[in-house]
Design an enzyme around this catalytic site. Structure first.
Site, PDB file in Angstrom:
ATOM      1  N   PRO A 177      80.590 -30.714  23.262  1.00  0.00           N
ATOM      2  CA  PRO A 177      80.054 -32.018  23.663  1.00  0.00           C
ATOM      3  C   PRO A 177      80.404 -33.080  22.625  1.00  0.00           C
ATOM      4  O   PRO A 177      80.190 -32.880  21.431  1.00  0.00           O
ATOM      5  CB  PRO A 177      78.542 -31.769  23.685  1.00  0.00           C
ATOM      6  CG  PRO A 177      78.321 -30.668  22.693  1.00  0.00           C
ATOM      7  CD  PRO A 177      79.545 -29.796  22.784  1.00  0.00           C
ATOM      8  N   THR A 178      80.978 -34.165  23.083  1.00  0.00           N
ATOM      9  CA  THR A 178      81.231 -35.289  22.177  1.00  0.00           C
ATOM     10  C   THR A 178      80.714 -36.555  22.851  1.00  0.00           C
ATOM     11  O   THR A 178      81.233 -36.971  23.891  1.00  0.00           O
ATOM     12  CB  THR A 178      82.729 -35.434  21.829  1.00  0.00           C
ATOM     13  OG1 THR A 178      83.511 -35.418  23.020  1.00  0.00           O
ATOM     14  CG2 THR A 178      83.194 -34.315  20.910  1.00  0.00           C
ATOM     15  N   GLN A 187      74.840 -30.709  27.420  1.00  0.00           N
ATOM     16  CA  GLN A 187      74.238 -30.768  26.072  1.00  0.00           C
ATOM     17  C   GLN A 187      73.202 -31.873  26.018  1.00  0.00           C
ATOM     18  O   GLN A 187      73.390 -32.945  26.582  1.00  0.00           O
ATOM     19  CB  GLN A 187      75.334 -31.041  25.034  1.00  0.00           C
ATOM     20  CG  GLN A 187      74.823 -31.219  23.605  1.00  0.00           C
ATOM     21  CD  GLN A 187      74.380 -32.642  23.271  1.00  0.00           C
ATOM     22  OE1 GLN A 187      74.844 -33.601  23.885  1.00  0.00           O
ATOM     23  NE2 GLN A 187      73.454 -32.790  22.327  1.00  0.00           N
ATOM     24  N   HIS A 208      78.416 -29.313  13.167  1.00  0.00           N
ATOM     25  CA  HIS A 208      78.628 -30.563  13.902  1.00  0.00           C
ATOM     26  C   HIS A 208      79.955 -31.217  13.470  1.00  0.00           C
ATOM     27  O   HIS A 208      80.077 -32.432  13.428  1.00  0.00           O
ATOM     28  CB  HIS A 208      77.452 -31.515  13.626  1.00  0.00           C
ATOM     29  CG  HIS A 208      77.022 -32.356  14.797  1.00  0.00           C
ATOM     30  ND1 HIS A 208      75.824 -32.180  15.452  1.00  0.00           N
ATOM     31  CD2 HIS A 208      77.622 -33.405  15.407  1.00  0.00           C
ATOM     32  CE1 HIS A 208      75.699 -33.086  16.411  1.00  0.00           C
ATOM     33  NE2 HIS A 208      76.771 -33.847  16.416  1.00  0.00           N
ATOM     34  N   ASP A 253      82.037 -23.414  15.974  1.00  0.00           N
ATOM     35  CA  ASP A 253      82.920 -24.583  15.965  1.00  0.00           C
ATOM     36  C   ASP A 253      82.923 -25.216  14.584  1.00  0.00           C
ATOM     37  O   ASP A 253      82.312 -24.705  13.650  1.00  0.00           O
ATOM     38  CB  ASP A 253      82.541 -25.598  17.078  1.00  0.00           C
ATOM     39  CG  ASP A 253      81.325 -26.469  16.766  1.00  0.00           C
ATOM     40  OD1 ASP A 253      80.865 -26.526  15.596  1.00  0.00           O
ATOM     41  OD2 ASP A 253      80.836 -27.124  17.701  1.00  0.00           O
ATOM     42  N   PHE A 257      88.280 -26.473  13.899  1.00  0.00           N
ATOM     43  CA  PHE A 257      89.315 -25.632  14.507  1.00  0.00           C
ATOM     44  C   PHE A 257      90.441 -26.488  15.081  1.00  0.00           C
ATOM     45  O   PHE A 257      90.290 -27.117  16.108  1.00  0.00           O
ATOM     46  CB  PHE A 257      88.703 -24.732  15.590  1.00  0.00           C
ATOM     47  CG  PHE A 257      87.806 -23.668  15.027  1.00  0.00           C
ATOM     48  CD1 PHE A 257      88.263 -22.361  14.900  1.00  0.00           C
ATOM     49  CD2 PHE A 257      86.527 -23.977  14.583  1.00  0.00           C
ATOM     50  CE1 PHE A 257      87.455 -21.375  14.361  1.00  0.00           C
ATOM     51  CE2 PHE A 257      85.704 -23.007  14.033  1.00  0.00           C
ATOM     52  CZ  PHE A 257      86.167 -21.697  13.920  1.00  0.00           C
ATOM     53  N   ARG A 258      91.567 -26.505  14.394  1.00  0.00           N
ATOM     54  CA  ARG A 258      92.683 -27.379  14.784  1.00  0.00           C
ATOM     55  C   ARG A 258      93.907 -26.620  15.258  1.00  0.00           C
ATOM     56  O   ARG A 258      94.834 -27.221  15.773  1.00  0.00           O
ATOM     57  CB  ARG A 258      93.110 -28.235  13.577  1.00  0.00           C
ATOM     58  CG  ARG A 258      92.026 -29.122  13.008  1.00  0.00           C
ATOM     59  CD  ARG A 258      91.746 -30.317  13.893  1.00  0.00           C
ATOM     60  NE  ARG A 258      90.621 -31.082  13.373  1.00  0.00           N
ATOM     61  CZ  ARG A 258      89.342 -30.861  13.701  1.00  0.00           C
ATOM     62  NH1 ARG A 258      89.038 -29.923  14.585  1.00  0.00           N
ATOM     63  NH2 ARG A 258      88.383 -31.567  13.171  1.00  0.00           N
TER      64      ARG A 258
HETATM   65  C1  LIG Z   1      82.745 -38.233  18.307  1.00  0.00           C
HETATM   66  C2  LIG Z   1      81.886 -37.003  18.301  1.00  0.00           C
HETATM   67  C3  LIG Z   1      80.708 -37.004  19.015  1.00  0.00           C
HETATM   68  C4  LIG Z   1      79.905 -35.876  19.038  1.00  0.00           C
HETATM   69  N1  LIG Z   1      78.772 -35.902  19.786  1.00  0.00           N
HETATM   70  C5  LIG Z   1      78.020 -34.783  19.869  1.00  0.00           C
HETATM   71  C6  LIG Z   1      76.880 -34.768  20.707  1.00  0.00           C
HETATM   72  O1  LIG Z   1      76.553 -35.758  21.358  1.00  0.00           O
HETATM   73  N2  LIG Z   1      76.152 -33.625  20.754  1.00  0.00           N
HETATM   74  C7  LIG Z   1      76.488 -32.504  20.050  1.00  0.00           C
HETATM   75  O2  LIG Z   1      75.817 -31.491  20.144  1.00  0.00           O
HETATM   76  N3  LIG Z   1      77.573 -32.505  19.253  1.00  0.00           N
HETATM   77  C8  LIG Z   1      78.350 -33.611  19.149  1.00  0.00           C
HETATM   78  N4  LIG Z   1      79.464 -33.598  18.366  1.00  0.00           N
HETATM   79  C9  LIG Z   1      79.827 -32.359  17.646  1.00  0.00           C
HETATM   80  C10 LIG Z   1      80.733 -31.474  18.498  1.00  0.00           C
HETATM   81  O3  LIG Z   1      80.063 -30.952  19.610  1.00  0.00           O
HETATM   82  C11 LIG Z   1      81.259 -30.287  17.693  1.00  0.00           C
HETATM   83  O4  LIG Z   1      80.186 -29.561  17.158  1.00  0.00           O
HETATM   84  C12 LIG Z   1      82.205 -30.704  16.570  1.00  0.00           C
HETATM   85  O5  LIG Z   1      82.973 -31.817  16.941  1.00  0.00           O
HETATM   86  C13 LIG Z   1      83.108 -29.530  16.227  1.00  0.00           C
HETATM   87  O6  LIG Z   1      83.950 -29.838  15.168  1.00  0.00           O
HETATM   88  P1  LIG Z   1      85.462 -30.342  15.372  1.00  0.00           P
HETATM   89  O7  LIG Z   1      85.383 -31.754  15.820  1.00  0.00           O
HETATM   90  O8  LIG Z   1      86.019 -30.200  14.027  1.00  0.00           O
HETATM   91  O9  LIG Z   1      86.113 -29.452  16.417  1.00  0.00           O
HETATM   92  C14 LIG Z   1      80.284 -34.722  18.323  1.00  0.00           C
HETATM   93  C15 LIG Z   1      81.469 -34.717  17.607  1.00  0.00           C
HETATM   94  C16 LIG Z   1      82.286 -35.835  17.593  1.00  0.00           C
HETATM   95  C17 LIG Z   1      83.571 -35.782  16.826  1.00  0.00           C
END
Ligand SMILES: Cc1cc2nc3c(=O)[nH]c(=O)nc-3n(C[C@H](O)[C@H](O)[C@H](O)COP(=O)(O)O)c2cc1C
Length: 404
Positions: free
Chosen positions: A85-86, A135, A286, A317, A320-321
């Site tokens: 979820p982002t 989420q 996160h 998570d 992971f790239r």
């Molecule tokens: C722009 C952005 C917004 C995010 N928003 C949420 C969110 O609303 N809820 C949530 O559980 N995690 C959120 N995350 C965290 C992601 O779900 C995830 O845990 C994280 O991006 C994983 O790391 P990575 O970006 O290195 O793959 C967000 C991450 C980013 C980059």
């Protein structure tokens, strides 16, 4: 970048997608989507940890027929990943949530819609479909949260992801400095930024203004959409410092499908999640965006798998790239890996085609690495394929791993 006419779109790895996203998005928005918090130590640590783990390949094994399918919650999926979820994906591209969900469906992997989306959850279900997870953050008014969850259930979302790592808003000074807010507003600080990114101004901002109006959190109750979201992003996460395991137990009663607790960072908390009958945990910091002194989840993973791997599904998570990163986690016992920024960058770079490309990059890399370590399937991966000896503190983590 190479030619745009082939199906790579000129994107050969996830770093290319990130570069394209950076060029397309206003700086304030790109930084919101890409950066960590405080001094960004956790974000760097995620990469350092992953890079310090080595794979221990086995050779002279026939790997000519390979599959990266896994079974998650009793369902077969085509890749061992999940779109994380982002929030605000709809600012990466007009209705970016729909584009990204469609890409996930095409690749046969689950898509997790964030509560903080610009697009209504019902529209994502109608227009993308596929295996959808929802989420959410629990609002201080739990009744309002339970109403949103009921909407997700009615719309056919198959799993509920309760994010628990953000009891208070994280420190993200760059959002304040950039004047980055939702609803997005032109201010003295960001007007030049936006004007120098006309593709975003016309392609995203203007399209919202012509349709649904100023982009905002459409899944929030109407009466709170403006009030909560009008704060600068640095403080706008509707945080609730009073959530406890009682909330998990209550959700277990309310939610009839898979329940996933996201943001676990300690093996003991994974045990508590299992005790609450959650179906899965997402071991996550996160993406280094909340607690800057957080450990890299890949390093906590072996202990979490040892503690609860037989009782629930373990997803990981943060950082992971590459296909190698995903293979390392799976070999250490994770059931699947969530991808946050890379698919988001893909969406920002080229809408659905960019999101498809992001997942295709992982698919190709995972397939290649699987062969290179001597495995035909994900199930064949084991800790013997991982060498933790180069990791700081690796000796306490390396139970069952290959030794140099
Ligand atoms: C722009 C952005 C917004 C995010 N928003 C949420 C969110 O609303 N809820 C949530 O559980 N995690 C959120 N995350 C965290 C992601 O779900 C995830 O845990 C994280 O991006 C994983 O790391 P990575 O970006 O290195 O793959 C967000 C991450 C980013 C980059």
């Amino acid at each position: 970048m190479g030619t745009m006419s082939d199906d790579t779109l000129g994107f050969y790895n996830t770093a290319d997608l990130r570069d394209a996203a950076r060029r397309r998005l206003p700086k304030g928005l790109f930084e919101f989507m890409d950066r960590g918090n405080d001094d960004e130590v956790a974000m760097r640590e995620n990469r350092t940890a992953l890079e310090s783990i080595k794979l221990s390949p086995r050779v002279l094994i026939d790997v000519s027929v390979r599959s990266q399918e896994i079974t998650l919650f009793g369902k077969t999926q085509k890749m061992p990943v999940i779109v994380a979820p982002t929030g605000s994906t709809g600012l990466a591209w007009y209705e970016g949530e729909i584009a990204l969900a469609r890409a996930a469906k095409a690749h046969g992997v689950p898509f997790t819609l964030a509560l903080g989306s610009m697009t209504k959850l019902e529209r994502v279900a109608d227009e993308a479909g596929g295996n959808l997870w929802f989420q959410f953050y629990m609002w201080p008014d739990r009744k309002l949260s339970h109403q949103v969850i009921a909407r997700a259930r009615d719309a056919g979302f198959e799993a509920l992801v309760f994010t628990v790592d953000t009891p208070v808003a994280p420190g993200r000074e760059y959002n304040l400095r950039n004047g980055f807010t939702i609803p997005f507003r032109f201010t003295g600080r960001n007007v030049v930024d936006v004007l120098t990114h006309p593709r975003w101004l016309c392609g995203v901002w203007a399209r919202y203004m012509l349709t649904t109006g100023t982009p905002r959190y459409q899944n929030f109750p109407p009466e709170t959409q403006t009030r909560i979201t009008a704060l600068p992003m640095g403080r706008s996460t509707a945080s609730n410092a009073s959530i406890t395991w009682d909330d998990v137990r209550e959700l277990r009663k309310l939610w009839p499908h898979k329940l996933i607790v996201k943001g676990i960072q300690h093996p003991r908390d994974a045990v508590l999640a299992a005790d609450c009958s959650a179906d899965a945990v997402v071991l996550s910091n996160h993406g280094g965006r909340v607690l800057d002194a957080a450990p890299a989840p890949i390093l906590t993973l072996p202990r979490v798998v040892d503690a609860v791997g037989k009782r629930l599904t373990v997803i990981v998570d943060s950082g992971f790239r590459r296909g190698t990163d995903v293979i390392k986690a799976l070999a250490l016992g994770a059931n699947a890996v969530m991808l946050g920024r890379a698919p988001l960058h893909g969406t920002a770079a080229a809408e659905e085609a960019g999101a498809l490309r992001a997942l295709q990059i992982y698919r190709d890399e995972i397939d290649r690495v699987l062969a290179l370590v001597g495995c035909c399937t994900i199930a064949e991966l084991s800790r013997e394929h991982v060498d933790m000896s180069g990791v700081r503190g690796g000796e306490i983590l390396s139970h069952g791993c290959a030794t140099a």
